[in-house]
Design an enzyme around this catalytic site. Structure first.
Site, PDB file in Angstrom:
ATOM      1  N   SER A   1      -5.396   5.722  -0.505  1.00 44.37           N
ATOM      2  CA  SER A   1      -5.272   4.271  -0.582  1.00 44.37           C
ATOM      3  C   SER A   1      -6.528   3.666  -1.219  1.00 44.37           C
ATOM      4  O   SER A   1      -7.653   4.022  -0.863  1.00 44.37           O
ATOM      5  CB  SER A   1      -5.075   3.720   0.829  1.00 44.37           C
ATOM      6  N   SER A   2      -6.284   2.786  -2.187  1.00 49.53           N
ATOM      7  CA  SER A   2      -7.430   2.134  -2.834  1.00 49.53           C
ATOM      8  C   SER A   2      -7.961   1.092  -1.865  1.00 49.53           C
ATOM      9  O   SER A   2      -7.231   0.220  -1.421  1.00 49.53           O
ATOM     10  CB  SER A   2      -6.971   1.430  -4.119  1.00 49.53           C
TER      11      SER A   2
ATOM     12  N   SER B   1       0.832  -1.199   0.000  1.00 47.88           N
ATOM     13  CA  SER B   1       0.000   0.000   0.000  1.00 47.88           C
ATOM     14  C   SER B   1       0.873   1.258   0.000  1.00 47.88           C
ATOM     15  O   SER B   1       1.788   1.381   0.809  1.00 47.88           O
ATOM     16  CB  SER B   1      -0.883  -0.025   1.243  1.00 47.88           C
ATOM     17  N   GLY B   2       0.576   2.143  -0.891  1.00 43.41           N
ATOM     18  CA  GLY B   2       1.316   3.397  -0.972  1.00 43.41           C
ATOM     19  C   GLY B   2       2.573   3.315  -1.807  1.00 43.41           C
ATOM     20  O   GLY B   2       3.367   4.257  -1.872  1.00 43.41           O
TER      21      GLY B   2
ATOM     22  N   ASN C   1      -1.206   5.431   3.156  1.00 45.49           N
ATOM     23  CA  ASN C   1      -1.346   6.141   1.896  1.00 45.49           C
ATOM     24  C   ASN C   1      -2.536   7.083   1.994  1.00 45.49           C
ATOM     25  O   ASN C   1      -3.621   6.668   2.408  1.00 45.49           O
ATOM     26  CB  ASN C   1      -1.573   5.082   0.786  1.00 45.49           C
TER      27      ASN C   1
ATOM     28  N   GLU D   1      -0.633  -5.129   3.206  1.00 45.09           N
ATOM     29  CA  GLU D   1      -0.882  -4.113   4.227  1.00 45.09           C
ATOM     30  C   GLU D   1      -0.632  -4.664   5.631  1.00 45.09           C
ATOM     31  O   GLU D   1      -1.091  -5.759   5.950  1.00 45.09           O
ATOM     32  CB  GLU D   1      -2.353  -3.687   4.130  1.00 45.09           C
TER      33      GLU D   1
ATOM     34  N   THR E   1      -1.577   2.644  -7.928  1.00 48.73           N
ATOM     35  CA  THR E   1      -2.675   3.377  -8.555  1.00 48.73           C
ATOM     36  C   THR E   1      -2.130   4.463  -9.488  1.00 48.73           C
ATOM     37  O   THR E   1      -2.631   4.648 -10.592  1.00 48.73           O
ATOM     38  CB  THR E   1      -3.571   3.988  -7.456  1.00 48.73           C
TER      39      THR E   1
ATOM     40  N   GLY F   1      -2.608  -3.159  -2.090  1.00 49.09           N
ATOM     41  CA  GLY F   1      -1.324  -3.798  -1.818  1.00 49.09           C
ATOM     42  C   GLY F   1      -1.264  -4.412  -0.433  1.00 49.09           C
ATOM     43  O   GLY F   1      -2.109  -4.146   0.422  1.00 49.09           O
TER      44      GLY F   1
HETATM   45  N1  LIG Z   1       5.172   7.972  -9.993  1.00 49.37           N
HETATM   46  C1  LIG Z   1       4.889   8.755  -8.990  1.00 49.37           C
HETATM   47  N2  LIG Z   1       5.258  10.039  -9.015  1.00 49.37           N
HETATM   48  C2  LIG Z   1       4.974  10.851  -7.990  1.00 49.37           C
HETATM   49  N3  LIG Z   1       4.315  10.471  -6.873  1.00 49.37           N
HETATM   50  C3  LIG Z   1       3.910   9.205  -6.786  1.00 49.37           C
HETATM   51  C4  LIG Z   1       4.169   8.277  -7.835  1.00 49.37           C
HETATM   52  N4  LIG Z   1       3.663   7.106  -7.463  1.00 49.37           N
HETATM   53  C5  LIG Z   1       3.109   7.300  -6.237  1.00 49.37           C
HETATM   54  N5  LIG Z   1       3.241   8.543  -5.834  1.00 49.37           N
HETATM   55  C6  LIG Z   1       2.784   9.144  -4.550  1.00 49.37           C
HETATM   56  O1  LIG Z   1       2.470   8.101  -3.665  1.00 49.37           O
HETATM   57  C7  LIG Z   1       1.130   8.139  -3.293  1.00 49.37           C
HETATM   58  C8  LIG Z   1       0.582   6.734  -3.184  1.00 49.37           C
HETATM   59  O2  LIG Z   1       0.527   6.157  -4.451  1.00 49.37           O
HETATM   60  P1  LIG Z   1      -0.612   5.158  -4.865  1.00 49.37           P
HETATM   61  O3  LIG Z   1      -0.455   4.888  -6.278  1.00 49.37           O
HETATM   62  O4  LIG Z   1      -1.913   5.645  -4.407  1.00 49.37           O
HETATM   63  O5  LIG Z   1      -0.188   3.909  -4.030  1.00 49.37           O
HETATM   64  P2  LIG Z   1      -0.861   2.487  -4.034  1.00 49.37           P
HETATM   65  O6  LIG Z   1      -1.939   2.509  -5.039  1.00 49.37           O
HETATM   66  O7  LIG Z   1       0.240   1.565  -4.364  1.00 49.37           O
HETATM   67  O8  LIG Z   1      -1.334   2.298  -2.665  1.00 49.37           O
HETATM   68  C9  LIG Z   1       0.433   8.944  -4.334  1.00 49.37           C
HETATM   69  O9  LIG Z   1      -0.678   9.586  -3.831  1.00 49.37           O
HETATM   70  C10 LIG Z   1       1.515   9.917  -4.743  1.00 49.37           C
HETATM   71  O10 LIG Z   1       1.546  10.987  -3.837  1.00 49.37           O
HETATM   72 MG   LIG Z   2      -3.872   2.166  -4.799  1.00 50.17          MG
END
Ligand SMILES: Nc1ncnc2c1ncn2[C@@H]1O[C@H](COP(=O)(O)OP(=O)(O)O)[C@@H](O)[C@H]1O
Ligand SMILES: [Mg+2]
Length: 1041
Positions: free
Chosen positions: A159-160, A106-107, A156, A385, A111, A383
């Protein structure tokens, strides 16, 4: 640009497969090195490792997309676009289905990654206006689903809380024509409860913060999250990284794009509001401990918004309906029960609405065209967690991650194995941790945790969370990945509560608290409430609850079983497709940019199995390439393959690697691919290629420049030739005209010439004019300049004879006139005298012509040179002219120097002071000179008396002058005789003498033997200088003497 990009990206190694040592330290060091330069992407073969930078990087713009579009995977620095593009192009060329599995805890950025890919396809795929709307809907489904399905957690901020698998459908042209989403297990418990530091789903906050006053009023809501129980349990309704107001606008706009009409939107907001109101419904207990509603306002809002009867709703929340045979009995709830029922309703409403939302989005993205499509599936699922307290939801989520890891292991191993087999390459299996053991622990039929949980949920009697735990302990007692307080050794026991069980997941240990497992798994909603909802006037609620479980008699499947089977289905969906992997790593726990938490990352690298993946990739051969691809890239390195290899690609590759000096154990030739064992071999080749690329570029450049220059030169030359020929043509035409003209002129000229004698006519007029003009021009240049100029007058052509003559006369007259005008009176007098001379001597005396040019002087002896006595004596007769002469004695012809003076009346012969002879003009009867060139004069005198002296013989250098003067003074023209032969004279009265003349080589005067005076003279007058003349005279005198 690309060069700079590549250079920048050459930090560390772009593909872990090329690492020289496959140690974790080397792996991490490379990751860190690249991360420190914001290079968050690195490959392991075709797998993309991404490290969350926690900051916006300028690598997701249109320009970057363009750079990666259609470019070979390894040609450019690692990028998510490269992977997306490669999947897309493989799909197009092989016309098969693909999926991109995005995993990580997660995070970690899953996404975000899925959004980047979707954006890439939306921007880069070919498009039409019609397709643009599909594309917009696909893009816009994201913010809506995120609003309803994402929440802030400790891990996060976005977080989804649901799993999402999205198919993007492409037609054979590569156009994105439709999409479909599958959603997995929304974490509904969040609707009613949030842990400290976490929030409910974004949409609630967006509505109460961003919704208009009107809307809030309409929904009976007050602005501000603090008014709602469901929003404040985590005690962090406001998060700096989240702007609810803006997000609200985005969501409203997105809803419009995915074709939500006003009614649907209103119903949707009514559902959301009803959940908030539900959360505020409180219960008191009566004396029997039965639940009572303490305030009807909130309940009324709920019944209002959901369109259900308020009374029945209240009944549903406070009573349970028990069906006993054919009777229905209402049994009152305790407050706890009532709260449970309330929360269950809230969760159910929200959960069903979320599913309804996904379905609506699917409808709007659906492509109805029946032609075959290929798809790229994007899997962005929650992810792995681990929280401080982990519950049923974490169990499901982590189970899901185990399944995906299992899938990953199977697929990567399988494909690798298959590849070696297909290519006929020997293959040695690599040791890796297979998490199948954990999957089995969880899901095995009858003995797995899920089965035990379901059993507990379904069995009659007093099943509780704790009895479930006991069952687990019974069954799993000695499983290496399972531990509880009871089963643990002393050390571990300290870390476990009694109600906990711990699973040693592939990604690490997670301790689950069993409290709530049964309830959450049952997810029960009381029948009377469910029925009530089916009668709702809110379309969404009605639709959702009606379709919930049509067969109301059968007990619904438990949550975890549903989840298990949906994961099973997902696995089936995925294995039918070609896989691409993105492994997201979380750089640190505090969501800070630039922080590389080595321990955290090492842990992720480990459990994600990246090292194993790397080893598998490198097990046999680190690199493999299709023969044609390999040949295409490296053919410049061998003269035999550059620029074209005409044979089979495999043979070309063999020749090429032989040339490069590959050792036999360094590579293997498969059926369609070359396999290279060590990274360094490919490195060396790549380095050589890099070096050669520059040389090639130079050569190609030079060739191209040469080619261009040649072309340019040819063009210029052609142009020059064209201009030349044009110019020559013009010249020739001019020349022709000139010649034609010349022929005409010459013809006319000749004709004119031939007819020049005729009167002027058309044939000769021009010729004559030309002749005339020509003659006149020539004449102008050759005119005599003065009267005396002897230039001959130009002979005129026949036609101009008359004119010429007239002109000549005119010209002479003009010259004469000019000349005459220029003459002085003195000169005139001279000329008059000369005229006289002419009339007397011209044509008679030989020396005359010579004399003409010598002007006459007034006198030859000035008065000072005449003796004063003589002047005295003749003072009465004015002296007119004096000249020195030589007088010859009459007897003996002795020469004597004398002065001859002419006065008005007489000639005097003077010697110094004596007048030797005076001859009056009146007695001067004749004057003789010879016709030769000599200067002898004989004055014949009339003697009145015999005594008088005889004729006078003199020699005078100024003969003509003297005689002319005499003519003028004494008017003696007629007395002058020019004699041929001798001149007779009288020496004295009666005694004659003679002067003979002859021509000889020198002038000479002497007395001849015959007693005559002999005057010898030259045939022509010798022009002598004054000196010569005097010398001559002296000589003469001497001779005579
Ligand atoms: N490629 C990226 N560039 C900039 N920031 C990112 C990137 N990937 C993730 N982040 C940061 O991390 C945070 C969490 O990412 P997210 O995709 O929501 O995580 P996950 O879906 O894996 O839990 C996002 O809100 C963003 O702030
Ligand atoms: Mg996500």
């Amino acid at each position: 640009m690309e060069g700079a990009l590549t250079a920048r990206d050459r930090v560390g190694i772009q593909d872990f497969v090329l690492l020289d040592e496959t140690t974790e330290a080397a792996f991490l060091s490379n990751l860190k090195k690249r991360f420190s330069k914001d290079l968050i992407y690195t490959y392991i073969g075709t797998l993309l490792v991404s490290v969350n930078p926690y900051k916006e990087l300028d690598i997701y713009n249109k320009k970057q997309m363009d750079i990666y579009m259609g470019v070979n995977f390894f040609e450019l620095p690692p990028h998510i676009y490269a992977l997306a593009d490669n999947a897309y192009h493989t799909m197009l060329t092989e016309f098969n289905n693909h999926f991109i599995l995005i995993s990580g805890e997660s995070g970690a950025g899953k996404t975000e990654a899925s959004k980047k890919i979707l954006q890439y396809y939306a921007v880069s795929c070919p498009s039409t206006t019609l397709l643009n709307t599909v594309r917009d809907k696909m893009l816009m489904s994201n913010p809506v689903l995120e609003a309803f399905g994402n929440a802030k957690t400790l891990k996060n901020d976005n977080s989804s809380r649901f799993g999402k698998y999205m198919d993007i459908q492409f037609d054979s042209q590569g156009d994105a024509v439709g999409g479909h989403i599958l959603n997995y297990l929304l974490e509904k418990s969040r609707v009613v409860h949030q842990n400290h530091g976490e929030r409910n789903f974004h949409i609630f906050y967006q509505l109460v913060e961003g919704g208009s006053d009107d809307l809030l009023h309409q929904l009976g809501l007050e602005r501000g999250c603090q008014h709602y129980n469901y929003l404040t349990q985590g005690q962090c309704p406001i998060v700096p990284s989240i702007n609810d107001k803006n997000d609200w606008k985005t969501v409203k706009n997105a809803l419009q794009i995915i074709s939500f009409d006003e009614t649907a939107t209103n119903h949707l907001f009514e559902v959301i509001a009803s959940v908030l109101h539900l959360g505020n419904v409180r219960f008191d207990s009566d004396s029997k401990g039965h639940a009572l509603l303490n305030n009807n306002t909130e309940l009324h809002w709920v019944s209002n918004l959901l369109g259900v009867d308020a009374h029945r709703l209240q009944e549903g929340l406070t009573f349970r309906k028990i069906e006993a045979k054919k009777d229905q009995v209402l049994s009152p709830f305790t407050t706890d029960h009532a709260i449970y029922a309330r929360d269950a309703l809230a969760k159910a409403i929200y959960g069903q609405t979320f599913t309804w939302l996904v379905n609506r989005i699917n409808e709007s993205m659906e492509n109805e065209d029946p032609s075959r499509k290929t798809v790229i599936g994007l899997l962005d699922i929650y992810g792995f967690e681990v929280f401080y307290v982990n519950s049923f939801e974490q169990f499901c989520i982590n189970y899901c991650n185990e399944k995906l890891q299992q899938l990953f292991i199977e697929l990567t191993l399988k494909s690798e194995q298959e590849e070696y087999e297909a290519e006929g390459i020997e293959w040695e299996p690599v040791q890796f941790f297979n998490n199948k053991i954990i999957c089995d622990l969880i899901e095995e039929k009858h003995t797995g945790i899920i089965s035990l949980l379901d059993e507990e949920c379904l069995r009659p009697g007093d099943a509780t969370d704790l009895t479930f735990l006991e069952r687990l302990e019974e069954k799993m007692g000695n499983h290496p990945h399972f531990v509880t307080h009871k089963l643990a050794d002393k050390m571990t026991r300290k870390t476990l509560e009694r109600g906990d069980f711990r699973l040693l997941h592939y990604a690490g240990e997670v301790t689950y608290c069993v409290v709530g497992f049964l309830d959450k798994n049952n997810d029960l909603l009381y029948r009377n409430i469910k029925d009530l909802m089916c009668q709702s006037k809110n379309d969404i609620v009605k639709e959702c609850f009606s379709s919930m479980d049509p067969d109301s008699r059968r007990r619904p499947e438990t949550v975890v079983t549903q989840f298990k089977s949906s994961l099973q289905k997902l696995t089936e969906i995925l294995v039918a497709k070609e896989a691409w992997y993105i492994r997201c790593l979380k750089s640190n726990e505090s969501k800070q940019s630039g922080q590389f938490d080595e321990a955290l990352i090492r842990h992720q690298v480990k459990y994600l199995g990246l090292m194993e993946h790397l080893r598998v990739r490198r097990a046999g051969f680190a690199y493999r390439r299709k023969y044609d691809v390999f040949l295409k890239r490296y053919k410049p390195l061998c003269p035999a393959t550059w620029p074209h290899w005409r044979g089979v690609a495999a043979d070309g590759v063999e020749v090429l690697v032989q040339h490069l000096g590959y050792l036999p154990d360094e590579y293997k030739m498969g059926r369609t691919k070359i396999f290279i064992r060590h990274p360094r071999t490919l490195f060396a080749t790549e380095d050589a290629y890099e070096k050669c690329k520059h040389e090639l570029a130079t050569r190609i450049q030079a060739k191209y420049k040469g080619y261009r220059a040649k072309g340019e030169y040819r063009k210029q030359k052609e142009a020059a030739t064209k201009i030349e020929s044009c110019w020559r043509g013009t010249q020739a035409r001019k020349e022709k005209e000139k010649r034609a003209w010349a022929v005409k002129v010459i013809k006319k000229f000749i004709k004119g010439y031939m007819t020049r004698g005729q009167a002027k006519n058309t044939d000769n007029s021009e010729y004559l004019a030309f002749v005339r003009q020509n003659y006149l021009n020539r004449l102008r240049d050759n005119l005599p300049k003065t009267v005396l100029d002897k230039t001959p007058w130009l002979t005129p052509p026949a036609v101009l004879t008359e004119t010429s003559e007239m002109l000549r006369k005119l010209h002479y007259r003009l010259m004469v006139r000019k000349y005459v005008r220029g003459i002085t009176p003195q000169k005139k007098a001279q000329f008059e005298m000369k005229l006289i001379t002419s009339s007397v001597f011209k044509g008679k005396k030989d020396s005359y012509p010579q004399s003409v040019a010598h002007p006459f002087a007034d006198t030859r002896i000035s008065e000072e040179d005449i003796n004063t006595r003589v002047i005295q004596m003749i003072r009465n007769e004015r002296i007119k002219y004096c000249v020195p002469v030589i007088k010859y004695d009459r007897n003996g012809f002795k020469p004597r120097q004398r002065q001859l003076i002419l006065t008005q009346t007489a000639v005097y012969v003077v010697e110094e002071a004596k007048i030797k002879q005076r001859v009056l003009y009146t007695s001067l009867k004749e004057i003789s000179v010879s016709n030769l060139t000599d200067s002898t004069i004989v004055f014949h005198i009339t003697r009145e008396e015999p005594k008088q002296k005889g004729d006078l013989v003199v020699q005078c250098d100024h003969l003509f002058e003297l005689l002319t003067k005499l003519c003028v003074i004494a008017n003696k023209q007629n007395a002058i005789k020019v004699v041929q032969g001798s001149i007779n004279f009288e020496i004295q009265a009666g005694k004659g003498g003679a002067v003979d003349f002859s021509t000889g080589p020198e002038p000479m005067v002497y007395k001849a033997k015959n007693g005559h005076l002999m005057v010898e003279t030259t045939k022509e007058m010798i022009t002598m200088s004054a000196e010569n003349t005097s010398a001559q005279k002296e000589m003469n005198l001497r001779n005579l003497g």
